[in-house]
Design a protein around this motif. Sequence first.
Motif, PDB file in Angstrom:
ATOM      1  N   THR A 130      19.230 -64.200  25.890  1.00 35.81           N
ATOM      2  CA  THR A 130      18.021 -64.382  26.010  1.00 35.81           C
ATOM      3  C   THR A 130      16.846 -65.229  26.658  1.00 35.81           C
ATOM      4  O   THR A 130      16.567 -64.723  28.293  1.00 35.81           O
ATOM      5  CB  THR A 130      17.152 -63.660  24.136  1.00 35.81           C
ATOM      6  N   LYS A 155      14.693 -56.554  27.926  1.00 37.29           N
ATOM      7  CA  LYS A 155      14.593 -57.646  27.417  1.00 37.29           C
ATOM      8  C   LYS A 155      15.258 -59.541  27.979  1.00 37.29           C
ATOM      9  O   LYS A 155      14.405 -59.720  28.156  1.00 37.29           O
ATOM     10  CB  LYS A 155      14.713 -57.696  25.262  1.00 37.29           C
ATOM     11  N   LYS A 183      12.964 -59.647  31.118  1.00 34.82           N
ATOM     12  CA  LYS A 183      11.508 -60.294  30.650  1.00 34.82           C
ATOM     13  C   LYS A 183      12.046 -61.935  30.850  1.00 34.82           C
ATOM     14  O   LYS A 183      10.699 -63.115  31.204  1.00 34.82           O
ATOM     15  CB  LYS A 183      11.248 -59.698  30.053  1.00 34.82           C
ATOM     16  N   GLU A 205      18.127 -58.389  14.899  1.00 35.77           N
ATOM     17  CA  GLU A 205      18.127 -58.302  15.666  1.00 35.77           C
ATOM     18  C   GLU A 205      17.469 -57.058  16.556  1.00 35.77           C
ATOM     19  O   GLU A 205      16.716 -57.104  18.112  1.00 35.77           O
ATOM     20  CB  GLU A 205      18.392 -58.936  17.190  1.00 35.77           C
ATOM     21  N   LYS A 249      14.667 -55.128  14.966  1.00 34.06           N
ATOM     22  CA  LYS A 249      12.715 -56.317  15.360  1.00 34.06           C
ATOM     23  C   LYS A 249      13.026 -54.986  17.405  1.00 34.06           C
ATOM     24  O   LYS A 249      11.575 -55.355  17.778  1.00 34.06           O
ATOM     25  CB  LYS A 249      13.261 -57.795  15.973  1.00 34.06           C
ATOM     26  N   ASP A 250      14.040 -55.870  17.967  1.00 40.74           N
ATOM     27  CA  ASP A 250      13.834 -55.644  19.462  1.00 40.74           C
ATOM     28  C   ASP A 250      12.764 -53.833  19.552  1.00 40.74           C
ATOM     29  O   ASP A 250      12.096 -53.274  19.873  1.00 40.74           O
ATOM     30  CB  ASP A 250      14.396 -55.577  20.027  1.00 40.74           C
ATOM     31  N   LYS A 262      11.503 -51.934  17.781  1.00 37.22           N
ATOM     32  CA  LYS A 262       9.727 -52.440  16.914  1.00 37.22           C
ATOM     33  C   LYS A 262       8.962 -52.867  18.294  1.00 37.22           C
ATOM     34  O   LYS A 262       8.341 -52.000  18.112  1.00 37.22           O
ATOM     35  CB  LYS A 262       9.798 -52.777  15.472  1.00 37.22           C
ATOM     36  N   ASN A 263       9.361 -53.504  18.568  1.00 35.36           N
ATOM     37  CA  ASN A 263       8.689 -53.830  19.502  1.00 35.36           C
ATOM     38  C   ASN A 263       8.365 -53.453  20.945  1.00 35.36           C
ATOM     39  O   ASN A 263       7.576 -53.483  21.890  1.00 35.36           O
ATOM     40  CB  ASN A 263       9.698 -55.489  20.051  1.00 35.36           C
ATOM     41  N   ALA A 264       9.673 -52.373  21.470  1.00 28.24           N
ATOM     42  CA  ALA A 264       9.529 -51.136  22.157  1.00 28.24           C
ATOM     43  C   ALA A 264       8.438 -49.952  21.961  1.00 28.24           C
ATOM     44  O   ALA A 264       9.072 -49.295  22.558  1.00 28.24           O
ATOM     45  CB  ALA A 264      10.861 -50.916  22.694  1.00 28.24           C
ATOM     46  N   ASN A 265       8.444 -49.654  20.620  1.00 31.52           N
ATOM     47  CA  ASN A 265       7.300 -48.889  19.758  1.00 31.52           C
ATOM     48  C   ASN A 265       8.378 -47.231  20.042  1.00 31.52           C
ATOM     49  O   ASN A 265       7.834 -46.414  19.560  1.00 31.52           O
ATOM     50  CB  ASN A 265       6.748 -48.514  20.525  1.00 31.52           C
ATOM     51  N   THR A 311      10.039 -46.032  16.755  1.00 33.84           N
ATOM     52  CA  THR A 311       9.599 -45.392  15.277  1.00 33.84           C
ATOM     53  C   THR A 311      10.825 -45.238  14.599  1.00 33.84           C
ATOM     54  O   THR A 311      10.830 -45.429  13.716  1.00 33.84           O
ATOM     55  CB  THR A 311       8.426 -44.863  14.811  1.00 33.84           C
TER      56      THR A 311
END
Length: 372
Positions: free
Chosen positions: A19, A61, A64, A292, A295-296, A298-301, A303
């Motif tokens: 990453t 990810k 970025k 992981e 988490k990713d 969730k960060n990407a919305n 649901t």
Amino acid sequence: MKNSHTQFLLSFPLLFFITYSFTAKANNQTVIKLGMSTALTGPAKKIGTQLHLGSEVYFEKINKNGGINGAQIKLLVADDGYEPKKTVTNTRHFISNENVVALFGAMGTPTSHAVTPILEKLKTPYLMPFSGAEFLHTAPTINVFNIRASYYDEAKIQIKYLVEEKKHTKIGFLIQADEFGYVVETGLLKSLSKYNLKPVKVARYLRNTHEITQALEVLKSSGATAISLVGTYKPLSVFINTAYEQGYKPDYTSISFASSSDLFANLKYSTNLMVTEVVPNPFQCKSVWCTEFLKDMKNANVTTPNRLHFEGYLNAVFFSLAAQHCPQPLENTCLMTQLNKSFREDQQLNSLFLDKNSINGHLVYRSFFSLK
């Protein structure tokens, strides 16, 4: 002997390496193009859209955080509606017009079968197809890399469940009438034969349709007390719901391709249904990759992440891990070598896919429907 079914086996520290350390010096390949032909429309669209989303979340990810050795990953996606002719058109476009490095996460057995002549000729890598067909797993004629269990692996678990656990001897099949149905039916028949059993009836329906009326009549009149379902979530849910409304309530099994989350969401009544799965439930899994992934997402919305998202995500993880060990521009030999090496050596990832108690065996998980 099976072709390596490379699995996403990365150690947790390596995740951060992938990453955050892909910022190695850039070279003249600033974009790595992958081509994904999948169903974005039609009755199987939720399968394609969720697989794509899972992959895209991980690739975004990586991009970025500098990409892969300075190159950004561009996942090109084209809609084929789960129809082979459209898949052929998309595949030719990806290879001839977009110059993709590989075909990635293609959806389906009939679609994969249709593009095989192209791939045999051009040797373009065919990575992580969403299919457990034997022609992609055993002595393949194309440059393919698999992570998921085969349909034969899934069929074995389904028949064992129906015969040994549920004590059924009158088992029927509902089969999608195409290459997908044929491949899975062959596995089911082989598994039944080990118990000296044959299906009491095999009924078929056309791909991308919900016309199951005749198949239901045939299976109901056969006296089948259990039915192995082969198809996508829409026609299978119509079959189960209609059967229940007619007072017919056999036990069911289904293959992972159906998408258990979408199949379950479309069921209206209490039903005994077991679905074989090729990745674990990320909410119940203790692997660092499950953590992981959640988490990713969730960060990407996202649901309501599910197994389809997870499989698409792991596909992207595996590609990224292999590609970062190859010089740019990516070459087929290095990419395929590194994919197989990662699958073979990374214990964190291969623990999600490999059955340690079986030579060349893959793990098959199970999901059960419950009406909430």
